[in-house]
Structure formats: C-alpha cells, structure tokens
Design a protein around this motif. Sequence first.
Motif, PDB file in Angstrom:
ATOM      1  N   TYR A  48       0.824  -1.206   0.000  1.00  0.00           N
ATOM      2  CA  TYR A  48       0.000   0.000   0.000  1.00  0.00           C
ATOM      3  C   TYR A  48       0.864   1.264   0.000  1.00  0.00           C
ATOM      4  CZ  TYR A  48      -3.071   3.693   1.648  1.00  0.00           C
ATOM      5  OH  TYR A  48      -3.753   4.881   1.775  1.00  0.00           O
ATOM      6  N   ILE A 102       2.662   1.826  -3.350  1.00  0.00           N
ATOM      7  CA  ILE A 102       1.752   2.350  -4.379  1.00  0.00           C
ATOM      8  C   ILE A 102       1.472   3.827  -4.123  1.00  0.00           C
ATOM      9  CG2 ILE A 102      -0.621   2.258  -5.269  1.00  0.00           C
ATOM     10  CD1 ILE A 102      -0.453  -0.813  -4.821  1.00  0.00           C
ATOM     11  N   ARG A 103       1.195   4.172  -2.872  1.00  0.00           N
ATOM     12  CA  ARG A 103       0.891   5.563  -2.524  1.00  0.00           C
ATOM     13  C   ARG A 103       2.108   6.479  -2.645  1.00  0.00           C
ATOM     14  NH1 ARG A 103      -4.394   7.354  -1.093  1.00  0.00           N
ATOM     15  NH2 ARG A 103      -3.115   9.008  -0.263  1.00  0.00           N
ATOM     16  N   TYR A 161      -3.840   7.560  -5.716  1.00  0.00           N
ATOM     17  CA  TYR A 161      -5.127   6.888  -5.859  1.00  0.00           C
ATOM     18  C   TYR A 161      -5.965   7.029  -4.592  1.00  0.00           C
ATOM     19  CZ  TYR A 161      -2.880   4.535  -9.808  1.00  0.00           C
ATOM     20  OH  TYR A 161      -2.220   4.261 -10.963  1.00  0.00           O
ATOM     21  N   THR A 216      -7.382   1.744  -3.260  1.00  0.00           N
ATOM     22  CA  THR A 216      -6.028   1.208  -3.180  1.00  0.00           C
ATOM     23  C   THR A 216      -5.971   0.076  -2.162  1.00  0.00           C
ATOM     24  OG1 THR A 216      -5.123   3.364  -3.758  1.00  0.00           O
ATOM     25  CG2 THR A 216      -3.593   1.766  -2.817  1.00  0.00           C
TER      26      THR A 216
END
Length: 123
Positions: A45, A48-49, A54, A59
């Motif tokens: 997580y 990705i962040r 997103y 997410t």
Amino acid sequence: MLKFNRTYFILSVVLLAIEIIIALYAHDAYIRPFVGDFFVVMLIYCFIRSFAGYNVNRTLIGVLLFAYVLEVLQYFHIVNLLGLQDVAAARVIIGTYFAWTDMLMYTLGVLLVWLIERRLKRV
C-alpha cells in the motif's frame, strides 16, 4: 495521478527493511508467519501511494485482493507450476503454501491502514 509522496516512500522503505529482517532472522512460529503477512500489505500500500495518489479505499481493496489472489495461487502451488521451486527468492516472495491465517493477517493489516488513514482524514 502520478505524484511522488516522500512520507509514503519512507514508510515503504522502513516496512521493506522490517520484512527483510523478518525473512532473514525470524525463524519462529509467530513473527515470521503472522507479523510478516500483517506488514506486507502495508508495504505494498505505502509503495503504491509513494507514486500514485489513488483513492485510499480503492487502493486498500486492490492491495487486499492482490494478497488474496497470491494466497490462492499458493494453494495451487504456483511456484512449482512456474518451475521456480528451486529459486529461493520466488519461494519467499510468492510463498509456497496456503494458510487461512495469512488471509486473516492481510485483512487485519489493511484494516489497520484504513483506520490510520481514516484518523488522518484521508478516507
């Protein structure tokens, strides 16, 4: 959508370091099988962040579904089917056996992130 976030990146590096330490040094019946799975969804997580802004909920759901799919693939011995049974990194990253407790730890990890994000009012 693409925007670098230093805070999430630092968190992902810290979580990666924790995962590496667990993989190398935790050979017990609690930390390795449970804590590692709890933190891995947080690592994914945060990574990705780090690069994409997103929606938090989407997410988190995506990360959780990804973890679930990977766990189900372990049930079908995907490492062996891909011929990677002799590749240590593949066995560690993908995993080699299915466990319902892993699914629980992924869920709890995502839930904790959701609660933190909610507390910080990003949800």
